[in-house]
Design a protein around this motif. Structure first.
Motif, short mmCIF file in Angstrom:
data_model
loop_
_atom_site.label_atom_id
_atom_site.label_comp_id
_atom_site.label_asym_id
_atom_site.label_seq_id
_atom_site.Cartn_x
_atom_site.Cartn_y
_atom_site.Cartn_z
N GLU A 203 41.51 43.43 42.88
CA GLU A 203 42.09 43.88 41.69
C GLU A 203 43.59 43.48 41.62
OE1 GLU A 203 38.50 46.40 40.03
OE2 GLU A 203 39.85 47.04 40.88
N ILE A 204 44.09 43.81 42.59
CA ILE A 204 45.51 44.17 42.74
C ILE A 204 45.92 42.49 42.96
CG2 ILE A 204 47.63 44.53 44.41
CD1 ILE A 204 46.02 47.29 42.16
N ILE A 205 45.58 41.69 44.31
CA ILE A 205 45.17 40.63 44.30
C ILE A 205 45.80 39.74 42.79
CG2 ILE A 205 44.44 38.59 45.48
CD1 ILE A 205 44.61 40.29 47.66
N ALA A 206 44.77 39.95 41.94
CA ALA A 206 44.28 38.53 40.76
C ALA A 206 45.81 39.42 40.01
CB ALA A 206 43.15 39.46 40.31
N GLN A 207 46.23 40.37 39.40
CA GLN A 207 46.39 41.46 38.78
C GLN A 207 48.10 40.49 38.99
OE1 GLN A 207 48.06 45.22 38.43
NE2 GLN A 207 46.35 45.74 38.77
N VAL A 208 48.69 40.30 40.60
CA VAL A 208 49.32 40.09 41.08
C VAL A 208 49.57 37.87 40.66
CG1 VAL A 208 51.31 39.15 42.57
CG2 VAL A 208 50.54 41.23 43.07
N LEU A 209 48.94 37.25 40.63
CA LEU A 209 48.76 36.32 40.75
C LEU A 209 47.94 35.57 39.11
CD1 LEU A 209 45.19 35.23 42.92
CD2 LEU A 209 47.66 34.62 43.17
N ALA A 210 47.98 37.21 38.44
CA ALA A 210 48.02 37.20 37.23
C ALA A 210 49.48 36.71 35.94
CB ALA A 210 47.25 37.57 36.26
N HIS A 211 51.03 36.92 37.09
CA HIS A 211 52.03 36.45 36.64
C HIS A 211 52.77 35.22 37.36
CE1 HIS A 211 52.58 40.70 34.85
NE2 HIS A 211 52.25 41.04 35.80
N LEU A 212 51.85 34.39 38.38
CA LEU A 212 52.32 33.69 39.06
C LEU A 212 51.37 32.00 37.89
CD1 LEU A 212 51.32 35.06 42.56
CD2 LEU A 212 53.64 34.96 41.25
N PRO A 213 52.23 30.67 38.62
CA PRO A 213 51.82 29.72 37.86
C PRO A 213 50.74 29.91 38.68
CG PRO A 213 53.86 29.34 38.82
CD PRO A 213 54.30 31.05 38.87
#
Ligand SMILES: Nc1ncnc2c1ncn2[C@@H]1O[C@H](COP(=O)(O)OP(=O)(O)OP(=O)(O)O)[C@@H](O)[C@H]1O
Ligand SMILES: Nc1ccn([C@H]2C[C@H](O)[C@@H](COP(=O)(O)O)O2)c(=O)n1
Length: 218
Positions: A203-213
């Protein structure tokens, strides 16, 4: 592209960086491992680390190892960074309670910080860099910056699952290391803060990825 992931001890920096880097198909660099490797080398050679005078002998040792063709060699593998020296993978030796206890003393030495930073800045993007001051100092122009935190108790409970230690003493050691590392651990003003105590690792990895292209299809 440069992405920085900073945060307090055991906040999940390397696990999150590894997951995000794999999703983006870029390498990640664990700056803490270089501080740990230098600390390990000092301990191996009986060099004291707890005074400003420790800096000269430590830098001499690191330069002598380089001259001898046996430098501390950070290998940014996607499944986990490793450090090799003289044909040997020394990574496991870098996560002991002894290295934990001494690494903060080494990390305040300005010459050692320059030694680490020069190695990181010599690398060609794209990459992710994780540590304490990646976004604030080493790569202030990074494209995306994150700062991870979680309560000392949560971090200690996670750490004891990796190492057979008592949770109260691990929590105390983490708090002490946070205090000793405070100078270089100030978040970059433009970092996105994430509480890793409030979600699973995916979930934390997905949170970070949500901010990235989204990664380019290759
Ligand atoms: N969101 C999460 N949920 C559950 N466990 C997690 C989460 N994030 C990290 N962990 C676990 O917490 C432990 C510490 O994580 P990790 O080693 O990635 O932290 P770190 O910040 O890189 O540590 P250090 O500062 O010591 O280098 C690992 O066991 C990892 O699997
Ligand atoms: N950019 C960095 C990375 C690490 N350090 C120091 C402070 C830590 O106590 C130690 C080990 O790092 P960790 O494995 O916990 O990420 O290295 C630093 O000062 N700056």
């Amino acid at each position: 592209m440069i992405v920085t992931i900073d945060g307090v001890a055991a906040s999940g920096k390397s696990s999150v960086a590894s997951g995000v880097a794999r999703a983006l198909h870029v390498p990640y660099l664990s700056s803490g491992l270089l501080y740990r490797a230098a600390t390990w080398a000092a301990l191996q050679h009986g060099l004291p680390l707890d005074t400003p005078e420790a800096e000269g002998p430590l830098l001499d040792l690191l330069h002598a190892q380089t001259q001898a063709g046996t430098p501390l060699d950070l290998r940014p593998l996607p499944e986990g960074n490793q450090v090799w020296q003289a044909g040997r993978d020394i990574s496991e030796a870098l996560h002991t309670a002894e290295v934990d206890a001494h690494v903060s003393a080494a990390a305040v030495l300005p010459g050692l910080r320059e030694w680490v930073n020069a190695q990181l800045r010599a690398l060609t993007p794209p990459f992710l860099a994780e540590g304490r001051d990646m976004g604030s100092t080493v790569f202030p122009h990074a494209d995306h910056k994150f700062y991870l935190h979680a309560s000392a108790r949560v971090r200690a409970e996670r750490r004891v699952k990796e190492r057979a230690q008592d949770v109260d003493s691990v929590e105390a050691a983490l708090k002490l290391r946070d205090e000793r590392d405070v100078r270089q651990s100030a978040p970059a003003p433009d970092a996105i803060h994430i509480d890793t105590g409030s979600g699973t690792l995916p979930e934390i990895i997905a949170q970070v990825l949500a901010h990235l292209p989204a990664p380019s299809a290759t």
